[in-house]
Design an enzyme around this catalytic site. Structure first.
Site, PDB file in Angstrom:
ATOM      1  N   ASP A   1       0.769  -1.392   0.056  1.00  0.00           N
ATOM      2  CA  ASP A   1       0.097  -0.026   0.021  1.00  0.00           C
ATOM      3  C   ASP A   1       0.998   1.322  -0.006  1.00  0.00           C
ATOM      4  OD1 ASP A   1       0.980  -0.452   2.460  1.00  0.00           O
ATOM      5  OD2 ASP A   1      -1.181  -0.784   3.353  1.00  0.00           O
TER       6      ASP A   1
ATOM      7  N   ASN B   1      -7.856  -3.394  14.384  1.00  0.00           N
ATOM      8  CA  ASN B   1      -9.146  -3.972  14.137  1.00  0.00           C
ATOM      9  C   ASN B   1      -9.183  -4.745  12.929  1.00  0.00           C
ATOM     10  OD1 ASN B   1      -7.976  -2.753  11.904  1.00  0.00           O
ATOM     11  ND2 ASN B   1      -9.776  -1.158  11.912  1.00  0.00           N
TER      12      ASN B   1
ATOM     13  N   HIS C   1      -7.639  -5.313  10.534  1.00  0.00           N
ATOM     14  CA  HIS C   1      -7.235  -4.990   8.923  1.00  0.00           C
ATOM     15  C   HIS C   1      -5.848  -5.454   8.466  1.00  0.00           C
ATOM     16  CE1 HIS C   1      -5.000  -0.885   9.856  1.00  0.00           C
ATOM     17  NE2 HIS C   1      -4.179  -1.633   9.933  1.00  0.00           N
TER      18      HIS C   1
ATOM     19  N   GLU D   1      -9.764  -2.248   5.529  1.00  0.00           N
ATOM     20  CA  GLU D   1     -10.588  -1.952   6.488  1.00  0.00           C
ATOM     21  C   GLU D   1     -11.610  -2.983   6.590  1.00  0.00           C
ATOM     22  OE1 GLU D   1      -9.267  -0.067   8.764  1.00  0.00           O
ATOM     23  OE2 GLU D   1      -8.116   1.623   8.047  1.00  0.00           O
TER      24      GLU D   1
HETATM   25  P1  PGA Z   1       1.993  -1.785  12.881  1.00  0.00           P
HETATM   26  O1  PGA Z   1       0.775  -1.791  12.111  1.00  0.00           O
HETATM   27  O2  PGA Z   1       2.895  -2.927  12.035  1.00  0.00           O
HETATM   28  O3  PGA Z   1       2.440  -0.238  12.670  1.00  0.00           O
HETATM   29  O4  PGA Z   1       1.651  -2.442  14.092  1.00  0.00           O
HETATM   30  C1  PGA Z   1       0.205  -3.098  11.266  1.00  0.00           C
HETATM   31  C2  PGA Z   1      -0.894  -2.621  10.384  1.00  0.00           C
HETATM   32  O5  PGA Z   1      -1.607  -1.893  10.834  1.00  0.00           O
HETATM   33  O6  PGA Z   1      -1.026  -3.610   9.697  1.00  0.00           O
END
Ligand code: PGA
Length: 240
Positions: free
Chosen positions: A67, A138, A140, A145
């Site tokens: 992304d 959450n 994702h 999302e």
């Molecule tokens: P993080 O994020 O590695 O900063 O914990 C993971 C994500 O949101 O996919």
């Protein structure tokens, strides 16, 4: 689904690096799907160290990042995922920059709804051999999302408040956090031949449990889209 428990992010990341290095040795033209965020930082540190020790080349490796943000302020360009990859991995290995791909250039001003061409490019490259994934609190994965379709392809995403809040730790103010990103879809990710999902820290527990317990796709927990992937390895320090 294989679940590997380690005492720490360091140990888990070392294991993930070993898997990638072993696969790189047997396939110097490996196609990697890469993630950003705090989770894979330690993994990239080990990939750099381990590949240097063994004198391995990334010259023929192809990469696709999951992304990229849309609408970064000019003063926040160092928050782009391209910048992250350059500074956490690419500048330390001999990968050919022409072989590294992002769904959009973060400076792009013309934004579309759909980026099927990214899925097509992945397919043309032979598909992703190993996809590295983090997971959001959450559930994702990448920027898919809750509410994302299980067959979704690369597309424009409106970030949820909880993701914007989680990402605000990297910005001066929450109002500077981009509200949109372009992300591989759940369908794109699921086509990867092998997936290594890293989940470190208690904040990820519920999302991880939802995935591990899933018997079907739950649209409220995007991570459950992986429930029947045939080569998913979860590396975690969460005692389940
Ligand atoms: P993080 O994020 O590695 O900063 O914990 C993971 C994500 O949101 O996919």
């Amino acid at each position: 689904m294989k679940i590997l428990y380690y005492n720490s992010k360091e140990e888990g990341s070392k294991k993930a690096s070993n898997i990638i290095i072993d696969n790189l040795k047997s396939n110097p033209k490996i196609v990697l799907g890469l993630a950003t965020g705090s989770t894979p930082e330690t993994l990239y540190k080990y990939i750099i160290e381990d590949s240097q020790k063994e004198n391995l080349s990334f010259k023929n490796v192809v990469s696709f990042n999951l992304d990229e943000y849309v609408g970064l302020n000019e003063s926040d360009e160092d928050q782009s995922y391209k910048f992250f990859m350059d500074n956490h991995l690419f500048k330390y290995i001999d990968i050919n920059k022409n072989n590294t791909h992002f769904p959009i250039d973060f400076r792009d001003k013309e934004i579309k709804e759909n980026y099927d061409e990214y899925d097509n490019l992945i397919k043309k490259s032979g598909g992703i051999d190993i996809q590295i994934l983090g997971i959001g609190n959450n559930g994702h994965i990448a920027f898919n999302e809750p509410g994302s379709d299980i067959n979704s392809k690369t597309r424009l995403i409106n970030l949820t408040e909880s993701t914007i809040k989680a990402n605000s730790r990297f910005f001066t103010s929450i109002s500077d956090v981009p509200k949109q990103a372009v992300s591989m879809g759940l369908g794109t990710i699921n086509k990867s031949k092998k997936i290594i999902l890293l989940a470190f820290g208690e904040a990820k527990r519920e999302a991880l449990e939802r995935l591990i317990d899933a018997k079907s796709f739950d649209i409220n927990w995007p991570c459950t889209s992986l429930f029947n992937h045939n080569d998913l390895t979860i590396i975690t320090d969460i005692k389940l």
